[in-house]
Design a protein around this motif. Structure first.
Motif, PDB file in Angstrom:
ATOM      1  N   THR A 238       0.874  -1.361   0.051  1.00 42.32           N
ATOM      2  CA  THR A 238       0.045  -0.136   0.024  1.00 42.32           C
ATOM      3  C   THR A 238       0.750   1.033  -0.162  1.00 42.32           C
ATOM      4  N   GLU A 239       1.797   1.228   0.550  1.00 43.75           N
ATOM      5  CA  GLU A 239       2.946   2.361   0.645  1.00 43.75           C
ATOM      6  C   GLU A 239       3.563   2.630  -0.829  1.00 43.75           C
ATOM      7  N   PHE A 240       3.819   1.430  -1.677  1.00 40.21           N
ATOM      8  CA  PHE A 240       4.180   1.642  -2.810  1.00 40.21           C
ATOM      9  C   PHE A 240       3.302   2.147  -3.905  1.00 40.21           C
ATOM     10  N   LEU A 241       1.751   1.701  -3.713  1.00 44.57           N
ATOM     11  CA  LEU A 241       0.529   2.102  -4.432  1.00 44.57           C
ATOM     12  C   LEU A 241       0.322   3.643  -4.022  1.00 44.57           C
ATOM     13  N   THR A 242       0.418   4.206  -2.925  1.00 43.20           N
ATOM     14  CA  THR A 242       0.178   5.406  -2.821  1.00 43.20           C
ATOM     15  C   THR A 242       1.296   6.387  -2.998  1.00 43.20           C
ATOM     16  N   ASP A 243       2.425   6.071  -2.647  1.00 44.00           N
ATOM     17  CA  ASP A 243       3.646   6.904  -2.747  1.00 44.00           C
ATOM     18  C   ASP A 243       4.642   6.892  -3.994  1.00 44.00           C
ATOM     19  N   VAL A 244       4.707   5.859  -4.629  1.00 46.89           N
ATOM     20  CA  VAL A 244       5.292   5.506  -5.674  1.00 46.89           C
ATOM     21  C   VAL A 244       4.499   5.740  -6.932  1.00 46.89           C
ATOM     22  N   VAL A 245       3.192   4.799  -7.142  1.00 49.59           N
ATOM     23  CA  VAL A 245       2.552   4.611  -8.127  1.00 49.59           C
ATOM     24  C   VAL A 245       1.435   5.948  -8.106  1.00 49.59           C
TER      25      VAL A 245
ATOM     26  N   ALA B 143      -6.349  -6.531   6.190  1.00 48.30           N
ATOM     27  CA  ALA B 143      -5.042  -5.951   6.729  1.00 48.30           C
ATOM     28  C   ALA B 143      -3.872  -6.042   5.658  1.00 48.30           C
ATOM     29  N   CYS B 144      -2.948  -5.469   6.070  1.00 48.88           N
ATOM     30  CA  CYS B 144      -1.608  -5.376   5.105  1.00 48.88           C
ATOM     31  C   CYS B 144      -0.868  -6.589   5.551  1.00 48.88           C
ATOM     32  N   ASP B 145      -1.168  -7.260   6.413  1.00 49.81           N
ATOM     33  CA  ASP B 145      -0.209  -8.396   6.687  1.00 49.81           C
ATOM     34  C   ASP B 145      -0.821  -9.648   7.037  1.00 49.81           C
ATOM     35  N   MET B 146      -0.692 -10.736   6.158  1.00 50.33           N
ATOM     36  CA  MET B 146      -1.383 -11.823   6.267  1.00 50.33           C
ATOM     37  C   MET B 146      -1.099 -12.772   7.550  1.00 50.33           C
ATOM     38  N   SER B 147       0.113 -12.250   8.031  1.00 52.12           N
ATOM     39  CA  SER B 147       0.457 -13.066   9.298  1.00 52.12           C
ATOM     40  C   SER B 147      -0.604 -12.829  10.490  1.00 52.12           C
ATOM     41  N   CYS B 148      -1.018 -11.416  10.641  1.00 52.16           N
ATOM     42  CA  CYS B 148      -2.082 -11.189  11.685  1.00 52.16           C
ATOM     43  C   CYS B 148      -3.422 -11.728  11.297  1.00 52.16           C
ATOM     44  N   LEU B 149      -3.649 -11.737   9.943  1.00 52.29           N
ATOM     45  CA  LEU B 149      -4.793 -12.314   9.439  1.00 52.29           C
ATOM     46  C   LEU B 149      -5.214 -13.890   9.606  1.00 52.29           C
ATOM     47  N   MET B 150      -3.825 -14.366   9.481  1.00 57.23           N
ATOM     48  CA  MET B 150      -3.574 -15.908   9.597  1.00 57.23           C
ATOM     49  C   MET B 150      -3.999 -16.282  10.952  1.00 57.23           C
ATOM     50  N   HIS B 151      -3.646 -15.312  12.235  1.00 53.51           N
ATOM     51  CA  HIS B 151      -3.684 -15.751  13.465  1.00 53.51           C
ATOM     52  C   HIS B 151      -5.210 -15.410  13.783  1.00 53.51           C
ATOM     53  N   LEU B 152      -5.917 -14.308  13.224  1.00 50.06           N
ATOM     54  CA  LEU B 152      -7.256 -13.991  13.464  1.00 50.06           C
ATOM     55  C   LEU B 152      -8.206 -15.120  12.957  1.00 50.06           C
ATOM     56  N   GLU B 153      -7.660 -15.727  11.644  1.00 55.39           N
ATOM     57  CA  GLU B 153      -8.289 -16.781  11.011  1.00 55.39           C
ATOM     58  C   GLU B 153      -8.539 -18.010  12.029  1.00 55.39           C
ATOM     59  N   GLY B 154      -7.379 -18.156  12.422  1.00 61.97           N
ATOM     60  CA  GLY B 154      -7.361 -19.441  13.092  1.00 61.97           C
ATOM     61  C   GLY B 154      -8.273 -19.531  14.474  1.00 61.97           C
TER      62      GLY B 154
END
Length: 250
Positions: free
Chosen positions: A109-116, A214-225
């Motif tokens: 998201t940083e790349f999409l807003t700040d660079v692209v 979210a921007c991190d699938m690791s957090c989402l993996m935790h919440l999904e479990g």
């Protein structure tokens, strides 16, 4: 601008659809994106566990895979922050190459807003969505403002999600509280980690969210479990998947 796509190992193995959505989205936006086939883990798990010296091999490989790119982008704030703060080279040449990578690696998201500088995504996601602020992205990469600071609020991920047609924002009681994943923290302190995750899930449930993104699938993996074990109706979806919907029916 030649851009290297860094897909974290856990996404590659467990959530390949997130990597595919990221690549497809960037291609749609006319980014000259390349996926280096020799990439592996960035070494964050070793560093988080206190064994950063064991990451020499992953450091060397990461440098070799990404040293020639103008920019590097990844759909994971935590892995990007690890590279920014911990990538090391051994020789003078490698040190310079590592510095170039650290100065030019971006979370998606940083790349999409700040660079692209994306302003019109033409995406559609007609669902009630709660946005989870991942700690590494928020407090490490400064992708969004923090509630504990007396400063104007901003959010690069939300700036992009506001361009998605049909999305309905869910207002959370605690919009930037940690989910409890924290990499190896969820292993060494599983009871605390689980309780924190249950609290985050409950906040989304209480306020009517159909999806947590979210921007991190690791957090989402935790919440999904936790959601699966609690038999919750709430689903998780990485922000790249929403941004890449391209008006597709969900």
């Amino acid at each position: 601008m030649k851009v290297g796509l860094f897909i974290p190992c856990y996404i590659d193995v467990l959530y390949p659809q997130v990597g595919i959505a990221t690549y497809t989205l960037l291609k749609r936006l006319k980014v000259d994106i390349v996926y280096p086939m020799g990439q592996t883990c960035c070494g964050q798990p070793m560093a988080n566990s206190g064994y950063e010296y064991l990451a020499c091999g992953t450091n060397k490989n990461f440098i070799q895979q990404f040293k020639e790119f103008d920019k590097i982008v990844a759909p994971s704030g935590s892995c990007v922050l690890h590279i920014k703060e911990h990538l090391k080279g051994e020789s003078d040449l490698e040190k310079n190459q590592a510095l170039h990578i650290q100065n030019n690696i971006y979370e998606l998201t940083e790349f999409l807003t700040d660079v692209v500088k994306v302003e019109n995504l033409k995406a559609s996601f007609p669902h009630k969505v709660g946005f989870h602020q991942s700690c590494h992205g928020q407090r490490g990469l400064h992708l969004s403002g923090m509630s504990e600071l007396t400063a104007p609020y901003f959010s690069k991920p939300e700036q992009l999600l506001q361009q998605v047609e049909g999305i309905e924002w869910v207002k959370l009681d605690k919009k930037d509280e940690c989910c409890g994943f924290g990499g190896t923290f969820c292993v060494t302190e599983e009871t605390v980690s689980s309780k924190m995750g249950k609290d985050r899930l409950a906040d989304h449930e209480k306020n009517g969210a159909e999806y947590i993104t979210a921007c991190d699938m690791s957090c989402l993996m935790h919440l999904e479990g936790i959601a699966n074990r609690e038999k919750s109706h709430v689903k998780v979806i990485h922000i790249a998947e929403i941004l890449n919907t391209q008006n597709a029916e969900q």
